[in-house]
Design a protein around this motif. Structure first.
Motif, PDB file in Angstrom:
ATOM      1  N   VAL A 156      39.911  35.060  58.174  1.00 22.22           N
ATOM      2  CA  VAL A 156      41.118  34.220  58.081  1.00 22.22           C
ATOM      3  C   VAL A 156      40.712  32.893  57.453  1.00 22.22           C
ATOM      4  CG1 VAL A 156      42.989  33.143  59.377  1.00 22.22           C
ATOM      5  CG2 VAL A 156      42.089  35.370  60.091  1.00 22.22           C
ATOM      6  N   PRO A 157      41.181  32.632  56.233  1.00 21.81           N
ATOM      7  CA  PRO A 157      40.731  31.417  55.544  1.00 21.81           C
ATOM      8  C   PRO A 157      41.186  30.161  56.287  1.00 21.81           C
ATOM      9  CG  PRO A 157      42.094  32.812  54.096  1.00 21.81           C
ATOM     10  CD  PRO A 157      42.155  33.411  55.457  1.00 21.81           C
ATOM     11  N   PRO A 158      40.397  29.093  56.159  1.00 23.72           N
ATOM     12  CA  PRO A 158      40.730  27.853  56.879  1.00 23.72           C
ATOM     13  C   PRO A 158      41.842  27.079  56.175  1.00 23.72           C
ATOM     14  CG  PRO A 158      38.725  27.547  55.590  1.00 23.72           C
ATOM     15  CD  PRO A 158      39.154  28.972  55.381  1.00 23.72           C
ATOM     16  N   VAL A 185      51.720  37.999  50.866  1.00 21.39           N
ATOM     17  CA  VAL A 185      50.379  38.559  51.054  1.00 21.39           C
ATOM     18  C   VAL A 185      49.347  37.566  50.519  1.00 21.39           C
ATOM     19  CG1 VAL A 185      48.830  40.458  50.472  1.00 21.39           C
ATOM     20  CG2 VAL A 185      51.270  40.909  50.796  1.00 21.39           C
ATOM     21  N   ILE A 186      48.459  37.112  51.390  1.00 21.41           N
ATOM     22  CA  ILE A 186      47.363  36.245  50.937  1.00 21.41           C
ATOM     23  C   ILE A 186      46.173  37.145  50.622  1.00 21.41           C
ATOM     24  CG2 ILE A 186      45.778  34.374  51.529  1.00 21.41           C
ATOM     25  CD1 ILE A 186      47.875  33.216  53.359  1.00 21.41           C
ATOM     26  N   GLY A 187      45.803  37.235  49.347  1.00 19.98           N
ATOM     27  CA  GLY A 187      44.676  38.060  48.934  1.00 19.98           C
ATOM     28  C   GLY A 187      45.110  39.207  48.034  1.00 19.98           C
ATOM     29  N   LEU A 193      46.761  44.508  47.797  1.00 22.89           N
ATOM     30  CA  LEU A 193      47.555  45.156  46.746  1.00 22.89           C
ATOM     31  C   LEU A 193      48.107  46.514  47.176  1.00 22.89           C
ATOM     32  CD1 LEU A 193      45.753  44.235  43.431  1.00 22.89           C
ATOM     33  CD2 LEU A 193      47.429  42.958  44.770  1.00 22.89           C
ATOM     34  N   GLU A 194      47.295  47.288  47.874  1.00 22.31           N
ATOM     35  CA  GLU A 194      47.807  48.594  48.318  1.00 22.31           C
ATOM     36  C   GLU A 194      49.052  48.414  49.178  1.00 22.31           C
ATOM     37  OE1 GLU A 194      43.643  51.236  48.451  1.00 22.31           O
ATOM     38  OE2 GLU A 194      44.653  50.753  50.328  1.00 22.31           O
ATOM     39  N   LEU A 195      48.968  47.486  50.140  1.00 23.85           N
ATOM     40  CA  LEU A 195      50.099  47.313  51.058  1.00 23.85           C
ATOM     41  C   LEU A 195      51.249  46.574  50.385  1.00 23.85           C
ATOM     42  CD1 LEU A 195      48.099  46.633  54.327  1.00 23.85           C
ATOM     43  CD2 LEU A 195      49.390  48.682  53.735  1.00 23.85           C
ATOM     44  N   VAL A 211      43.649  33.584  45.080  1.00 24.46           N
ATOM     45  CA  VAL A 211      42.998  32.340  44.654  1.00 24.46           C
ATOM     46  C   VAL A 211      42.193  32.522  43.354  1.00 24.46           C
ATOM     47  CG1 VAL A 211      40.901  32.632  46.058  1.00 24.46           C
ATOM     48  CG2 VAL A 211      41.728  30.333  45.534  1.00 24.46           C
ATOM     49  N   SER A 212      41.633  33.711  43.130  1.00 23.24           N
ATOM     50  CA  SER A 212      40.888  33.958  41.880  1.00 23.24           C
ATOM     51  C   SER A 212      41.865  34.001  40.713  1.00 23.24           C
ATOM     52  CB  SER A 212      40.160  35.297  41.906  1.00 23.24           C
ATOM     53  OG  SER A 212      39.336  35.388  43.005  1.00 23.24           O
ATOM     54  N   ASP A 213      41.315  33.944  39.502  1.00 23.02           N
ATOM     55  CA  ASP A 213      42.220  33.928  38.358  1.00 23.02           C
ATOM     56  C   ASP A 213      42.757  35.315  38.017  1.00 23.02           C
ATOM     57  OD1 ASP A 213      39.982  35.023  37.353  1.00 23.02           O
ATOM     58  OD2 ASP A 213      39.671  33.581  35.741  1.00 23.02           O
ATOM     59  N   VAL A 269      47.553  38.360  55.999  1.00 25.93           N
ATOM     60  CA  VAL A 269      46.291  37.783  55.536  1.00 25.93           C
ATOM     61  C   VAL A 269      45.349  38.939  55.203  1.00 25.93           C
ATOM     62  CG1 VAL A 269      44.317  36.342  56.141  1.00 25.93           C
ATOM     63  CG2 VAL A 269      46.610  35.694  56.910  1.00 25.93           C
ATOM     64  N   ALA A 270      45.055  39.092  53.918  1.00 30.71           N
ATOM     65  CA  ALA A 270      44.160  40.157  53.445  1.00 30.71           C
ATOM     66  C   ALA A 270      43.154  39.504  52.510  1.00 30.71           C
ATOM     67  CB  ALA A 270      44.957  41.233  52.724  1.00 30.71           C
ATOM     68  N   ALA A 271      42.390  38.580  53.090  1.00 31.97           N
ATOM     69  CA  ALA A 271      41.543  37.686  52.288  1.00 31.97           C
ATOM     70  C   ALA A 271      40.065  37.994  52.457  1.00 31.97           C
ATOM     71  CB  ALA A 271      41.843  36.238  52.674  1.00 31.97           C
ATOM     72  N   ARG A 348      34.574  53.871  44.160  1.00 31.80           N
ATOM     73  CA  ARG A 348      35.588  53.145  44.946  1.00 31.80           C
ATOM     74  C   ARG A 348      36.950  53.365  44.304  1.00 31.80           C
ATOM     75  NH1 ARG A 348      31.607  50.702  41.767  1.00 31.80           N
ATOM     76  NH2 ARG A 348      32.592  49.468  40.160  1.00 31.80           N
ATOM     77  N   VAL A 349      37.969  53.493  45.137  1.00 32.75           N
ATOM     78  CA  VAL A 349      39.322  53.744  44.623  1.00 32.75           C
ATOM     79  C   VAL A 349      40.301  52.810  45.322  1.00 32.75           C
ATOM     80  CG1 VAL A 349      41.160  55.435  44.320  1.00 32.75           C
ATOM     81  CG2 VAL A 349      38.772  56.184  44.268  1.00 32.75           C
ATOM     82  N   THR A 350      41.038  52.047  44.552  1.00 29.96           N
ATOM     83  CA  THR A 350      42.142  51.270  45.111  1.00 29.96           C
ATOM     84  C   THR A 350      43.391  52.119  44.919  1.00 29.96           C
ATOM     85  OG1 THR A 350      41.034  49.212  44.545  1.00 29.96           O
ATOM     86  CG2 THR A 350      43.390  49.076  45.006  1.00 29.96           C
TER      87      THR A 350
HETATM   88  N1  LIG Z   1      40.937  51.932  48.912  1.00 28.05           N
HETATM   89  C1  LIG Z   1      39.853  51.433  49.501  1.00 28.05           C
HETATM   90  O1  LIG Z   1      38.758  51.957  49.417  1.00 28.05           O
HETATM   91  C2  LIG Z   1      40.014  50.210  50.326  1.00 28.05           C
HETATM   92  C3  LIG Z   1      41.275  49.761  50.685  1.00 28.05           C
HETATM   93  C4  LIG Z   1      41.370  48.610  51.433  1.00 28.05           C
HETATM   94  C5  LIG Z   1      40.217  47.956  51.815  1.00 28.05           C
HETATM   95  N2  LIG Z   1      39.022  48.420  51.457  1.00 28.05           N
HETATM   96  C6  LIG Z   1      37.786  47.690  51.802  1.00 28.05           C
HETATM   97  O2  LIG Z   1      38.071  46.628  52.679  1.00 28.05           O
HETATM   98  C7  LIG Z   1      37.446  45.451  52.193  1.00 28.05           C
HETATM   99  C8  LIG Z   1      38.312  44.260  52.503  1.00 28.05           C
HETATM  100  O3  LIG Z   1      39.509  44.279  51.714  1.00 28.05           O
HETATM  101  P1  LIG Z   1      40.231  42.930  51.320  1.00 28.05           P
HETATM  102  O4  LIG Z   1      41.286  43.272  50.358  1.00 28.05           O
HETATM  103  O5  LIG Z   1      40.562  42.145  52.544  1.00 28.05           O
HETATM  104  O6  LIG Z   1      39.060  42.108  50.668  1.00 28.05           O
HETATM  105  P2  LIG Z   1      38.673  41.790  49.146  1.00 28.05           P
HETATM  106  O7  LIG Z   1      37.461  40.964  49.253  1.00 28.05           O
HETATM  107  O8  LIG Z   1      38.654  43.011  48.339  1.00 28.05           O
HETATM  108  O9  LIG Z   1      39.895  40.906  48.615  1.00 28.05           O
HETATM  109  C9  LIG Z   1      40.246  39.692  49.242  1.00 28.05           C
HETATM  110  C10 LIG Z   1      40.896  38.802  48.215  1.00 28.05           C
HETATM  111  O10 LIG Z   1      41.417  37.671  48.883  1.00 28.05           O
HETATM  112  C11 LIG Z   1      41.224  36.554  48.054  1.00 28.05           C
HETATM  113  N3  LIG Z   1      41.266  35.348  48.871  1.00 28.05           N
HETATM  114  C12 LIG Z   1      40.346  34.896  49.748  1.00 28.05           C
HETATM  115  N4  LIG Z   1      40.755  33.732  50.291  1.00 28.05           N
HETATM  116  C13 LIG Z   1      41.956  33.454  49.750  1.00 28.05           C
HETATM  117  C14 LIG Z   1      42.866  32.372  49.903  1.00 28.05           C
HETATM  118  N5  LIG Z   1      42.609  31.362  50.728  1.00 28.05           N
HETATM  119  N6  LIG Z   1      43.989  32.391  49.173  1.00 28.05           N
HETATM  120  C15 LIG Z   1      44.268  33.406  48.324  1.00 28.05           C
HETATM  121  N7  LIG Z   1      43.435  34.449  48.126  1.00 28.05           N
HETATM  122  C16 LIG Z   1      42.287  34.473  48.845  1.00 28.05           C
HETATM  123  C17 LIG Z   1      39.871  36.818  47.416  1.00 28.05           C
HETATM  124  O11 LIG Z   1      39.703  36.041  46.248  1.00 28.05           O
HETATM  125  C18 LIG Z   1      39.927  38.300  47.157  1.00 28.05           C
HETATM  126  O12 LIG Z   1      40.417  38.598  45.889  1.00 28.05           O
HETATM  127  C19 LIG Z   1      37.261  45.642  50.712  1.00 28.05           C
HETATM  128  O13 LIG Z   1      36.037  45.072  50.323  1.00 28.05           O
HETATM  129  C20 LIG Z   1      37.254  47.126  50.505  1.00 28.05           C
HETATM  130  O14 LIG Z   1      35.949  47.592  50.294  1.00 28.05           O
HETATM  131  C21 LIG Z   1      38.893  49.537  50.708  1.00 28.05           C
END
Ligand SMILES: NC(=O)c1ccc[n+]([C@@H]2O[C@H](COP(=O)([O-])OP(=O)(O)OC[C@H]3O[C@@H](n4cnc5c(N)ncnc54)[C@H](O)[C@@H]3O)[C@@H](O)[C@H]2O)c1
Ligand SMILES: Cc1cc2nc3c(=O)[nH]c(=O)nc-3n(C[C@H](O)[C@H](O)[C@H](O)COP(=O)(O)OP(=O)(O)OC[C@H]3O[C@@H](n4cnc5c(N)ncnc54)[C@H](O)[C@@H]3O)c2cc1C
Length: 458
Positions: A156-158, A185-187, A193-195, A211-213, A269-271, A348-350
């Motif tokens: 959970v980002p600060p 959705v944060i992140g 993205l999936e959700l 937050v990334s570009d 929060v998915a950060a 890996r598959v999204t």
């Molecule tokens: N299909 C799959 O295999 C699958 C699906 C879901 C999750 N996962 C696994 O779970 C892990 C965690 O998933 P995730 O999506 O939480 O992590 P992630 O690291 O893939 O993505 C998190 C994103 O949140 C962004 N972020 C961080 N702080 C932020 C902020 N303050 N404001 C805005 N954006 C911010 C980051 O820049 C990043 O792009 C992944 O590494 C993945 O390996 C896999």
């Protein structure tokens, strides 16, 4: 079980193996060791099976499967007549509760383990010495192995104001009975993205803040561009390079960005994820508790008689990685032959639509490695199958060749994760692109576009 005194005031129970955390990999190692006749204790603080079946892969893919059926029905007018789609989240919420998670009850998994002869302990374990693990008022001394499979928790980002609001992480959203009217959705990673796409397909008004570009920042830039384009076309709002100034909650969420405000009924929060090595007590093994991950050798050892597998190793947070490392660790503990762990062909598959499947190195990683790199890129809509498929055919194949060998690839598109299998075999076997050029690719398949991409290597 043999008992002997050890820690002050706490009788230590001598066993062969202690598994801490029973995620997918831990559950496997524990069952295999118990089946092999070793006295094995499996300790789990929440649910046996871990994140994947209860709060991760399985429930999220059930939502995605349902959401994709809505999207596919919506494509009927462009292919086969007319359709009217009325989304209803109730069947998928029920399916998650009844079929996938047993209402978040792991008794079946616990019984499966104890039937192998294993001893199950519910509780939060802590390593107290090179061979000892404490849980509740019990302590175990493991003569053969301690296996750590404690996974990760949502990070959970600060962000100013966020703590204390009723935000969701994956653990709450995947228990939701209803879809919200709006969701921020944060992140913009895999979870986000999936959700985001799935909920939007059910009719939720979704905004993604990254937050990334770019979205999916660890994948190829072409993947980021593709998924951004699709999500925007489907009506989601996407902010990249966006810094959140503060979050507030007043019956609904307000998320303040540098250049505007997002309001939503719910906030996910998915950060990314976090680990807590200090809480686990790895200092008792002489390891750095401030590190983010445990660094196993190629037999999954992190210390004499201590092994780490799964997300906590930082080799890729995937169920298939946890299971792969579990197999290596099991062989090592049981003294069986087998190859060491290798990570040159991690798939890996999204599971967005289009699916983004990738394996091995990205173009950037290959170029940074300094070898002679060529890239082959082809768009799916211009392939025979893509053209036939028509609506919903977005995607591409990208190949990364280094010194004549296929070292990485992305298969984005319908069933991109399935098309990826051929490329995973090739990267795993370190095949030359020359040999791949002389294969026969069935017509008209999506995977036949691999041949087009090979022809474009430059
Ligand atoms: N299909 C799959 O295999 C699958 C699906 C879901 C999750 N996962 C696994 O779970 C892990 C965690 O998933 P995730 O999506 O939480 O992590 P992630 O690291 O893939 O993505 C998190 C994103 O949140 C962004 N972020 C961080 N702080 C932020 C902020 N303050 N404001 C805005 N954006 C911010 C980051 O820049 C990043 O792009 C992944 O590494 C993945 O390996 C896999
Ligand atoms: C929403 C979502 C979707 C995902 N989708 C996919 C997907 O499609 N494909 C894919 O491959 N991966 C996916 N993942 C990732 C996948 O869930 C994990 O990589 C997988 O669960 C493997 O994790 P693990 O083996 O490290 O352990 P985990 O599954 O994290 O389990 C670790 C267990 O250890 C327990 N534990 C922790 N500390 C202690 C302690 N001190 N004592 C006792 N018990 C403890 C925890 O309670 C937990 O049950 C997804 C994740 C999420 C969140």
């Amino acid at each position: 079980m043999v008992r002997s005194g050890s820690m002050a005031g706490m009788p230590s129970e001598e066993v062969d193996v202690v598994v801490i955390g029973m995620g997918p990999g831990g559950e496997y190692v524990a069952a295999q060791c118990a089946t092999a006749g070793l006295t094995t204790v499996g300790i789990e603080s929440r649910l046996v099976g871990g994140e994947c079946p209860y709060f991760g892969c399985v429930p999220s893919k059930m939502i995605i499967r349902a959401a994709d059926s809505l999207a596919e029905a919506g494509r009927v007018p462009q292919l086969a007549g007319s359709s009217t789609v009325t989304p209803d989240f109730t069947p998928v919420a029920r399916r998650i509760r009844d079929e996938a998670t047993d209402n978040w009850n792991d008794q079946v998994a616990v019984d499966r383990f104890t039937k192998t002869g294993g001893v199950f302990v519910r509780g939060r374990a802590r390593i107290t010495g090179p061979h000892t693990v404490a849980v509740g008022d019990r302590e175990f001394t493991a003569s053969r192995a301690i296996v750590i499979n404690t996974g990760t928790d949502p990070a959970v980002p600060p962000i100013d104001g966020l703590a204390g609001t009723p935000y969701w992480t994956n653990r709450e959203i995947l228990r939701a009975e209803q879809r919200p009217a709006s969701l921020c959705v944060i992140g913009g990673g895999a979870i986000g993205l999936e959700l985001a796409q799935a909920y939007a397909r059910f009719g939720t008004d979704v905004t993604v803040i990254e937050v990334s570009d770019r979205l999916l920042a660890l994948e190829e830039p072409e993947s980021s561009e593709l998924i951004s384009r699709i999500l925007v076309a489907e009506g989601l709002t996407v902010h990249t390079g966006a810094k959140i100034a503060r979050v507030s909650y007043d019956g609904g969420f307000s998320v303040e960005l540098d250049g505007g405000m997002v309001t939503a009924e719910k906030l996910l929060v998915a950060a990314g994820r976090r680990t807590a090595l200090g809480e686990l007590g790895v200092g008792a093994l002489g390891l750095d508790e401030s590190a983010r991950f445990l660094e196993p050798d190629d037999r999954m050892r992190i210390a004499d008689g201590v092994y780490a597998i799964g997300d906590i190793t930082g080799k890729g947070a995937f169920t298939h990685m946890s299971m792969y490392q579990a197999a290596v660790a099991t062989r090592t503990v049981l003294g069986q032959d087998g190859p060491p762990a290798a990570y040159h062909a991690v798939p890996r598959v999204t599971f967005t639509d289009p699916e983004i499947g990738s394996v091995g190195m990205t173009e950037k990683q290959a170029r940074n490695a300094g070898s002679r790199v060529r890239i082959g890129l082809t768009q799916l809509p211009s392939s025979a199958r893509g053209w036939i498929h028509k609506v919903g055919n977005d995607g591409f194949i990208k190949l990364v060749e280094s010194d004549g060998i296929l070292v990485g690839a992305t298969a984005a598109g319908p069933s991109g994760g399935e098309v990826l299998s051929a490329l995973t075999v090739a990267v795993h076997a370190r095949l030359s692109t020359e040999s791949l050029r002389h294969m026969i690719y069935a017509y008209p398949t999506f995977h036949r576009a691999i041949e087009d991409a090979l022809g474009k290597l430059a």
